[in-house]
Design a protein around this motif. Structure first.
Motif, PDB file in Angstrom:
ATOM      1  N   MET A   1       0.834  -1.199   0.000  1.00 58.25           N
ATOM      2  CA  MET A   1       0.000   0.000   0.000  1.00 58.25           C
ATOM      3  C   MET A   1       0.869   1.250   0.000  1.00 58.25           C
ATOM      4  SD  MET A   1      -3.204  -0.835   2.503  1.00 58.25           S
ATOM      5  CE  MET A   1      -2.178  -1.129   3.945  1.00 58.25           C
ATOM      6  N   ASN A   2       0.570   2.137  -0.927  1.00 59.95           N
ATOM      7  CA  ASN A   2       1.161   3.467  -0.937  1.00 59.95           C
ATOM      8  C   ASN A   2       0.193   4.375  -0.182  1.00 59.95           C
ATOM      9  OD1 ASN A   2       2.217   6.004  -1.504  1.00 59.95           O
ATOM     10  ND2 ASN A   2       2.859   5.413  -3.572  1.00 59.95           N
ATOM     11  N   ILE A   3       0.601   4.834   0.996  1.00 59.03           N
ATOM     12  CA  ILE A   3      -0.308   5.544   1.898  1.00 59.03           C
ATOM     13  C   ILE A   3       0.138   6.999   2.016  1.00 59.03           C
ATOM     14  CG2 ILE A   3      -1.344   5.544   4.198  1.00 59.03           C
ATOM     15  CD1 ILE A   3      -0.302   2.612   4.389  1.00 59.03           C
ATOM     16  N   ARG A   4      -0.815   7.907   1.909  1.00 59.44           N
ATOM     17  CA  ARG A   4      -0.536   9.326   2.068  1.00 59.44           C
ATOM     18  C   ARG A   4      -1.563   9.938   3.026  1.00 59.44           C
ATOM     19  NH1 ARG A   4      -0.608  10.494  -2.790  1.00 59.44           N
ATOM     20  NH2 ARG A   4      -2.487  11.729  -3.035  1.00 59.44           N
ATOM     21  N   PRO A   5      -1.242   9.992   4.322  1.00 61.78           N
ATOM     22  CA  PRO A   5      -2.155  10.625   5.282  1.00 61.78           C
ATOM     23  C   PRO A   5      -1.887  12.128   5.364  1.00 61.78           C
ATOM     24  CG  PRO A   5      -0.357   9.591   6.450  1.00 61.78           C
ATOM     25  CD  PRO A   5      -0.101   9.359   4.992  1.00 61.78           C
ATOM     26  N   GLU A   6      -2.923  12.878   5.684  1.00 57.69           N
ATOM     27  CA  GLU A   6      -2.789  14.335   5.808  1.00 57.69           C
ATOM     28  C   GLU A   6      -3.802  14.856   6.814  1.00 57.69           C
ATOM     29  OE1 GLU A   6      -4.045  18.133   3.107  1.00 57.69           O
ATOM     30  OE2 GLU A   6      -2.822  16.610   2.090  1.00 57.69           O
TER      31      GLU A   6
ATOM     32  N   LEU B   1      -6.936  32.883   3.355  1.00 56.35           N
ATOM     33  CA  LEU B   1      -7.066  31.641   4.111  1.00 56.35           C
ATOM     34  C   LEU B   1      -5.730  30.922   4.104  1.00 56.35           C
ATOM     35  CD1 LEU B   1      -9.204  29.813   5.570  1.00 56.35           C
ATOM     36  CD2 LEU B   1      -9.387  28.577   3.420  1.00 56.35           C
ATOM     37  N   ALA B   2      -5.263  30.534   5.289  1.00 53.41           N
ATOM     38  CA  ALA B   2      -4.032  29.758   5.411  1.00 53.41           C
ATOM     39  C   ALA B   2      -4.383  28.358   5.882  1.00 53.41           C
ATOM     40  CB  ALA B   2      -3.069  30.430   6.385  1.00 53.41           C
ATOM     41  N   ILE B   3      -3.617  27.372   5.423  1.00 50.41           N
ATOM     42  CA  ILE B   3      -3.861  25.969   5.768  1.00 50.41           C
ATOM     43  C   ILE B   3      -2.646  25.425   6.492  1.00 50.41           C
ATOM     44  CG2 ILE B   3      -4.464  23.688   4.891  1.00 50.41           C
ATOM     45  CD1 ILE B   3      -6.620  25.737   4.383  1.00 50.41           C
ATOM     46  N   ASP B   4      -2.841  24.963   7.697  1.00 50.56           N
ATOM     47  CA  ASP B   4      -1.791  24.255   8.431  1.00 50.56           C
ATOM     48  C   ASP B   4      -1.920  22.768   8.125  1.00 50.56           C
ATOM     49  OD1 ASP B   4      -0.872  26.607   9.635  1.00 50.56           O
ATOM     50  OD2 ASP B   4      -2.377  26.475  11.212  1.00 50.56           O
ATOM     51  N   THR B   5      -0.850  22.182   7.609  1.00 49.65           N
ATOM     52  CA  THR B   5      -0.925  20.807   7.113  1.00 49.65           C
ATOM     53  C   THR B   5       0.222  19.976   7.664  1.00 49.65           C
ATOM     54  OG1 THR B   5      -1.913  21.588   5.054  1.00 49.65           O
ATOM     55  CG2 THR B   5      -1.026  19.366   5.051  1.00 49.65           C
ATOM     56  N   THR B   6      -0.106  18.753   8.041  1.00 49.86           N
ATOM     57  CA  THR B   6       0.885  17.734   8.370  1.00 49.86           C
ATOM     58  C   THR B   6       0.609  16.529   7.487  1.00 49.86           C
ATOM     59  OG1 THR B   6       0.939  18.482  10.678  1.00 49.86           O
ATOM     60  CG2 THR B   6       1.892  16.332  10.198  1.00 49.86           C
ATOM     61  N   GLU B   7       1.605  16.115   6.712  1.00 46.74           N
ATOM     62  CA  GLU B   7       1.386  15.008   5.792  1.00 46.74           C
ATOM     63  C   GLU B   7       2.674  14.207   5.618  1.00 46.74           C
ATOM     64  OE1 GLU B   7       0.513  16.151   1.811  1.00 46.74           O
ATOM     65  OE2 GLU B   7       1.932  17.825   1.820  1.00 46.74           O
ATOM     66  N   ALA B   8       2.537  13.023   5.063  1.00 49.98           N
ATOM     67  CA  ALA B   8       3.689  12.155   4.796  1.00 49.98           C
ATOM     68  C   ALA B   8       3.300  11.129   3.750  1.00 49.98           C
ATOM     69  CB  ALA B   8       4.176  11.463   6.064  1.00 49.98           C
ATOM     70  N   ASN B   9       4.319  10.503   3.176  1.00 52.23           N
ATOM     71  CA  ASN B   9       4.127   9.393   2.231  1.00 52.23           C
ATOM     72  C   ASN B   9       4.818   8.157   2.790  1.00 52.23           C
ATOM     73  OD1 ASN B   9       2.620  10.657   0.206  1.00 52.23           O
ATOM     74  ND2 ASN B   9       4.449  11.557  -0.700  1.00 52.23           N
ATOM     75  N   ALA B  10       4.167   7.027   2.714  1.00 48.45           N
ATOM     76  CA  ALA B  10       4.753   5.788   3.214  1.00 48.45           C
ATOM     77  C   ALA B  10       4.296   4.630   2.332  1.00 48.45           C
ATOM     78  CB  ALA B  10       4.351   5.529   4.659  1.00 48.45           C
ATOM     79  N   VAL B  11       5.162   3.605   2.219  1.00 47.12           N
ATOM     80  CA  VAL B  11       4.840   2.389   1.478  1.00 47.12           C
ATOM     81  C   VAL B  11       5.056   1.214   2.414  1.00 47.12           C
ATOM     82  CG1 VAL B  11       5.378   0.956  -0.515  1.00 47.12           C
ATOM     83  CG2 VAL B  11       5.542   3.440  -0.708  1.00 47.12           C
ATOM     84  N   MET B  12       4.002   0.422   2.607  1.00 47.56           N
ATOM     85  CA  MET B  12       4.074  -0.730   3.513  1.00 47.56           C
ATOM     86  C   MET B  12       3.469  -1.943   2.838  1.00 47.56           C
ATOM     87  SD  MET B  12       5.460  -0.068   6.530  1.00 47.56           S
ATOM     88  CE  MET B  12       4.747  -1.248   7.663  1.00 47.56           C
ATOM     89  N   THR B  13       3.991  -3.118   3.187  1.00 43.51           N
ATOM     90  CA  THR B  13       3.464  -4.382   2.686  1.00 43.51           C
ATOM     91  C   THR B  13       2.875  -5.168   3.843  1.00 43.51           C
ATOM     92  OG1 THR B  13       5.099  -4.467   0.904  1.00 43.51           O
ATOM     93  CG2 THR B  13       4.020  -6.527   1.493  1.00 43.51           C
ATOM     94  N   VAL B  14       1.607  -5.528   3.729  1.00 43.19           N
ATOM     95  CA  VAL B  14       0.928  -6.274   4.787  1.00 43.19           C
ATOM     96  C   VAL B  14       0.240  -7.494   4.180  1.00 43.19           C
ATOM     97  CG1 VAL B  14       0.535  -4.230   6.202  1.00 43.19           C
ATOM     98  CG2 VAL B  14      -1.195  -4.918   4.560  1.00 43.19           C
ATOM     99  N   LYS B  15       0.025  -8.496   5.030  1.00 39.79           N
ATOM    100  CA  LYS B  15      -0.695  -9.680   4.582  1.00 39.79           C
ATOM    101  C   LYS B  15      -2.181  -9.366   4.452  1.00 39.79           C
ATOM    102  CE  LYS B  15       0.493 -13.607   6.443  1.00 39.79           C
ATOM    103  NZ  LYS B  15       0.576 -14.737   7.400  1.00 39.79           N
ATOM    104  N   ASP B  16      -2.810 -10.024   3.517  1.00 35.18           N
ATOM    105  CA  ASP B  16      -4.247  -9.853   3.308  1.00 35.18           C
ATOM    106  C   ASP B  16      -5.011 -10.086   4.605  1.00 35.18           C
ATOM    107  OD1 ASP B  16      -6.804  -9.729   2.288  1.00 35.18           O
ATOM    108  OD2 ASP B  16      -6.760 -11.756   1.467  1.00 35.18           O
TER     109      ASP B  16
END
Length: 490
Positions: A374-379, A393-408
């Motif tokens: 899974m390519n995951i991008r939370p924000e 309008l200003a937006i305060d944002t916290t975000e990251a990109n991560a790639v993880m492999t998990v079993k079904d």
């Protein structure tokens, strides 16, 4: 009697064809011998008529065992910058400059080729590379003919090429079930040259019409069958929780060692003694781990019973393999864009919207061993008034990109998504603090910033369309048992 003679003649003709003369071969073993003497030995062994130019010179060292005559002659001459031409029953050997000069003065012939199946224009590029420097080619599209003027050898090579390419083509219609005809047409055109096949995409009937040679159509059958198949789907179950952090709780998810036994670690984020993930990865401010199904249930129950924990949302979404799925828990905030002229005057404005809140983008990719990458991008974002322009309008944002492999069926847990939330707190004297006009003398109001952490649990499950969730779960368990069995055998 006449019939008997005809039969005998046919039998003798067939026998002469059946007993074909084998290809002539030679055996030579010489060292530092003049090339003219070697050519003479080849002519003696093969009974060929070979004429050698007086300029052909050089020494030859070879060891041939049962080599066809023409291959042996070609190998010997190339080493000494020579070549040969065959005219009838006579082979003429020259140096390369002599061959080039002879080609310049060779007689040219003209031949007309009328094509039956292939367009003459499509063969222009290929035939141009085959003709000699003196050769000429004219194409007549109306009659689908090609007129070639070239030497005898050049015409022979071009004629052989035309016979190979001008073959009957067939038209086949592929009715597609899952693939899109335009995308399939684009993929095939990137593999197959335009001269070898024509493709027509019919979106109305969701089919692809292909015109090509029978041999090419057989290859396309395998390609289209492989591409036109049902794409697996992934059910993404998510739980998004919000934890209020204070001094008694660690800021962020903390996977730590609470037991000396390496197999009995725990996961703490407010609640204590939760199952420790199988793997832990830190991505900037985020911490990610994987929980098995049983551990996931224990963690969720412990968190829901913990104080200061709020379940924000529990979305479920189905997406195709390798296709992005997006979850938004928030709102669309409006902001204005002003348009100015060259003198700086406002000529107009428009209102646009930006999404703020908790956004989660997941792109799953299924592997053949039952795992999901899974390519995951939370924000996590929140709006606030701008400090420069009025109404901005200003937006305060916290975000990251991560790639993880998990079993079904396993669960991925993400923490470290910290946000600040401003709260207005009012302290007042009961009854007196609610009386109009005088209430302000008996109450105190102040603002407080509270840190909150967003915890996200993501459980991907491979699902088969048309199959119940119970059947999918049963298949998942069977796959897991097989995997465990293979590991135990090892």
């Amino acid at each position: 009697m006449r019939k008997i003679l005809i039969c005998m003649f046919c039998f003798l003709a067939i026998s002469s064809l059946a007993i074909a003369e084998p290809e002539k071969t030679i055996t030579l073993d010489v060292k530092d011998m003049e090339i003219t003497d070697v050519i003479r030995m080849i002519a003696d062994q093969s009974s060929l008529n070979i004429i050698t130019s007086k300029n052909v010179k050089g020494l030859v060292t070879i060891n041939f065992q049962d080599i066809p005559v023409e291959k042996a002659l070609d190998a010997i001459l190339k080493i000494n910058n020579c070549g040969y031409i065959k005219e009838g029953e006579i082979i003429q050997v020259y140096t390369l400059p002599e061959l080039n000069q002879k080609e310049q003065f060779a007689q040219l012939y003209t031949k007309v080729f009328r094509l039956k199946f292939v367009k003459a224009v499509d063969l222009k590029q290929t035939l141009t590379s085959l003709k000699s420097g003196r050769g000429r080619m004219e194409i007549e599209p109306k009659t689908n003919t090609i007129v070639i003027t070239d030497s005898e050898d050049g015409l022979a090579a071009i004629e052989k090429a035309i016979l190979e390419m001008d073959k009957k083509q067939e038209t086949r219609v592929y009715k597609l079930s899952y693939a899109k005809p335009l995308e399939l047409q684009k993929n095939l055109q990137s593999i197959i040259p335009p001269t070898e096949g024509d493709f027509l995409a019919d979106e109305r009937t969701n089919s692809l019409v292909v015109t090509a040679s029978p041999l090419l159509l057989e290859k396309m059958d395998a390609l289209i069958t492989n591409w036109d198949k049902q794409i697996p789907q992934v059910l993404i179950e998510a739980k998004i929780l919000e934890i209020t952090l204070d001094k008694s709780k660690l800021i962020g998810v903390d996977w730590q060692y609470q037991n000396p036994d390496p197999k009995k670690h725990s996961l703490t984020f407010g609640a204590k003694n939760l199952p420790f993930p199988e793997s832990v990865t830190k991505v900037d401010a985020f911490k990610i781990g994987v929980l098995s199904t049983d551990d996931y249930e224990v963690a969720i129950r412990a968190l829901e019973s913990s104080t200061g924990t709020n379940l924000i949302s529990s979305p479920r979404i189905v997406t195709l393999d390798n296709t992005e799925a997006k979850i938004l828990i928030g709102s669309s905030e409006p902001y204005e864009i002003f348009h100015y002229d060259a003198e700086g005057h406002v000529t107009g404005k428009e209102v646009k919207f930006v999404e703020v809140g908790i956004k989660l983008t997941v792109t799953p990719k299924i592997s053949q061993d039952g795992f999901i990458t899974m390519n995951i991008r939370p924000e996590v974002s929140s709006p606030r008034p701008g400090t420069v322009t009025t109404g901005a309008l200003a937006i305060d944002t916290t975000e990251a990109n991560a790639v993880m492999t998990v079993k079904d069926g396993n669960t991925l847990v993400m923490g470290g998504l910290i946000k600040d939330e401003k709260q207005e707190i009012i302290y007042k004297i009961p009854i007196l603090g609610d009386i109009p006009l005088i209430k302000y003398a008996f109450r105190n109001k102040y603002n407080k910033t509270v840190k909150k952490e967003i915890i996200i649990f993501i459980t991907p499950k491979i699902v088969s369309p048309g199959v119940s969730e119970e059947s999918n779960e049963q298949g998942r368990e069977e796959t897991a048992n097989k995997t465990i069995g293979k590991k135990s055998k090892k």
